[in-house]
Scaffold this motif. Structure first.
Motif, PDB file in Angstrom:
ATOM      1  N   LYS A 130       0.831  -1.198   0.000  1.00 45.17           N
ATOM      2  CA  LYS A 130       0.000   0.000   0.000  1.00 45.17           C
ATOM      3  C   LYS A 130       0.873   1.258   0.000  1.00 45.17           C
ATOM      4  O   LYS A 130       0.468   2.293  -0.538  1.00 45.17           O
ATOM      5  N   VAL A 137      -6.928   6.304  -4.076  1.00 41.79           N
ATOM      6  CA  VAL A 137      -6.341   5.589  -5.219  1.00 41.79           C
ATOM      7  C   VAL A 137      -7.019   6.006  -6.518  1.00 41.79           C
ATOM      8  O   VAL A 137      -6.365   6.249  -7.542  1.00 41.79           O
ATOM      9  N   ASN A 178      -6.425  -7.183  -1.355  1.00 42.84           N
ATOM     10  CA  ASN A 178      -5.441  -7.541  -0.322  1.00 42.84           C
ATOM     11  C   ASN A 178      -4.608  -8.767  -0.742  1.00 42.84           C
ATOM     12  O   ASN A 178      -4.159  -9.548   0.088  1.00 42.84           O
ATOM     13  N   LEU A 209      -1.948  -0.747  -7.260  1.00 45.24           N
ATOM     14  CA  LEU A 209      -2.333  -0.288  -5.918  1.00 45.24           C
ATOM     15  C   LEU A 209      -3.816  -0.511  -5.670  1.00 45.24           C
ATOM     16  O   LEU A 209      -4.225  -0.934  -4.580  1.00 45.24           O
ATOM     17  N   TYR A 210      -4.627  -0.265  -6.689  1.00 48.30           N
ATOM     18  CA  TYR A 210      -6.067  -0.488  -6.557  1.00 48.30           C
ATOM     19  C   TYR A 210      -6.354  -1.970  -6.288  1.00 48.30           C
ATOM     20  O   TYR A 210      -7.144  -2.307  -5.402  1.00 48.30           O
ATOM     21  N   THR A 242      -5.184  -2.893  -2.755  1.00 47.55           N
ATOM     22  CA  THR A 242      -6.005  -2.273  -1.718  1.00 47.55           C
ATOM     23  C   THR A 242      -7.361  -2.950  -1.599  1.00 47.55           C
ATOM     24  O   THR A 242      -7.889  -3.130  -0.491  1.00 47.55           O
ATOM     25  N   HIS A 243      -7.934  -3.360  -2.727  1.00 48.82           N
ATOM     26  CA  HIS A 243      -9.294  -3.891  -2.712  1.00 48.82           C
ATOM     27  C   HIS A 243      -9.361  -5.414  -2.618  1.00 48.82           C
ATOM     28  O   HIS A 243     -10.393  -5.962  -2.234  1.00 48.82           O
ATOM     29  N   TRP A 279      -1.389   9.605   1.703  1.00 50.98           N
ATOM     30  CA  TRP A 279      -1.681   8.164   1.804  1.00 50.98           C
ATOM     31  C   TRP A 279      -0.535   7.422   2.492  1.00 50.98           C
ATOM     32  O   TRP A 279      -0.759   6.603   3.389  1.00 50.98           O
ATOM     33  N   THR A 303     -12.166   7.376  -3.033  1.00 53.12           N
ATOM     34  CA  THR A 303     -10.930   6.796  -2.522  1.00 53.12           C
ATOM     35  C   THR A 303      -9.714   7.540  -3.067  1.00 53.12           C
ATOM     36  O   THR A 303      -9.731   8.030  -4.203  1.00 53.12           O
ATOM     37  N   GLN A 356      -0.878   5.367   6.001  1.00 54.19           N
ATOM     38  CA  GLN A 356      -0.811   3.907   5.928  1.00 54.19           C
ATOM     39  C   GLN A 356       0.332   3.326   6.760  1.00 54.19           C
ATOM     40  O   GLN A 356       0.317   2.142   7.077  1.00 54.19           O
TER      41      GLN A 356
END
Length: 397
Positions: A214, A279, A393, A386-387, A390-391, A325, A277, A329
């Protein structure tokens, strides 16, 4: 914790924003002078780019040492040490008219600037509530933008009407006065930093941050975004003092007023984060930046300025989101995390300068656009990764 719109919020925000303004004035003072200095020293655009790259590169190298130092002696002390070094080191530029020594002095300036840059956001992250921080980071980056604009125009105007030495002296005086003001206004930390690890353990913390995807992808996004942004301006400066425009340096440096649109977009980050978001915002900011570059490919000066405004709007929006971010994080050692982000940011900016000035020298604006398009493609790829992480994992390999 300092709450949004409290007296302490405005006091700390103003002090850090003004300090940031001074830092970026000093960092980019020489950028508009590059075409003039290239002629003065009889070197190429790529060679004279070292005057800008030396500062950003050494700044990047010193971010982690300063961040670790702040974990040990405190953020506030590092902020003040950094600011008071600026006028002293700036004046060393007057001791020589040799290009190599001048580049070394700019490298020393970057080392000093790194102290404030590495610590300011971590200071805010520790002192402010989440809501206050989300708004303060936008104001802080707006000050970055204003400092970059002012330093570049200041350097361009004084160099055109006097000489580069006059610009350096005036900036040193302004920096000394500003450092004194910040020292008087910035209060002691209500929640002073406590070392989260011994000095010998910080290499583990660094790798921990880099293994956090992240954070890692946001660092890549911020780095390549900056490489594009700052160096497209550098190349545009060379473009405008060349045929068919032949603008004087004082007029060409006015393109940096287009940074103001970035000041506006960075202040919109808090609003964006309430509805969408970060991202997704990084993706749209990059898309807007790409559009700006395409618009700036026009031969019309007016359209070029419109394109630069669009470019600045998108680039600063992406940077503000990615920067905030990373700090949020990080589970611990936030100063080290933000310093790592800025290492990527400034090293990419330094390398991007040689990349795009090489494109300019060997293929003009057409090759610059092609080379930039490859970098934009990389940013979109990093946003997608990254998306996904993040979504979903998922572990990135």
């Amino acid at each position: 914790m300092i709450e949004f719109r409290s007296k302490a919020y405005y006091q700390v925000s103003a002090a850090l924003a003004f300090g940031s303004f001074l830092v970026f004035c000093n960092l980019y003072l020489f950028q508009p002078m590059l075409p003039v200095l290239a002629l003065h020293f009889s070197v190429s655009a790529t060679q004279i780019n070292w005057l800008l790259a030396a500062g950003t590169f050494t700044l990047a190298l010193m971010l982690l040492p300063w961040a670790i130092t702040s974990e040990i002696i405190g953020r506030r002390k590092v902020l003040f040490i950094s600011l008071f070094l600026l006028p002293a080191i700036g004046l060393t530029s007057l001791l020589t008219d040799d290009l190599t020594l001048l580049i070394i002095s700019r490298g020393l300036m970057g080392m000093a600037l790194a102290g404030f840059t590495a610590v300011a956001v971590a200071y805010m992250a520790e002192e402010f509530s989440a809501k206050a921080f989300s708004h303060a980071i936008g104001a802080y980056i707006s000050a970055n933008s204003l400092g970059g604009i002012s330093g570049r125009i200041f350097g361009g105007m004084l160099t055109d009407h006097f000489d580069w030495q006059t610009a350096v002296v005036c900036m040193a005086i302004l920096s000394l006065i500003g450092a004194i003001v910040v020292a008087l206004v910035l209060p002691k930390q209500e929640q002073p930093s406590v070392p989260s690890a011994s000095l010998s353990q910080y290499h583990r913390i660094i790798f921990q941050h880099l293994r956090n995807k992240k954070i890692f992808f946001a660092m890549l996004i911020g780095g390549v975004n900056f490489a594009l942004f700052v160096n497209l301006y550098t190349v545009t400066g060379f473009r405008l003092v060349s045929e068919p425009y032949f603008l004087p340096i004082s007029i060409a440096s006015m393109i940096f007023l287009c940074y103001l649109s970035g000041t506006v977009s960075s202040r919109l980050v808090g609003i964006w984060n309430h509805h969408f978001t970060p991202v997704l915002g990084m993706f749209f900011g990059t898309l807007i930046s790409l559009l700006g570059m395409l618009v700036a490919s026009s031969d019309s000066l007016v359209v070029i300025l419109i394109g630069l405004n669009i470019l600045s709007f998108g680039s600063f929006f992406t940077h503000s989101l990615a920067y905030g971010w990373v700090s949020q994080q990080a589970d611990n050692a936030k100063s080290t995390a933000t310093a790592l982000y800025l290492v990527h940011y400034y090293i990419s900016g330094s390398l991007g300068g040689f990349y795009l000035t090489y494109c300019w020298q060997h293929g003009g604006w057409d090759l610059v656009m092609l080379g930039s398009s490859l970098l934009y493609g990389a940013v979109f790829l990093f946003c997608w990764r990254l998306y996904r992480y993040t979504h979903t994992n998922r572990v990135w390999v």
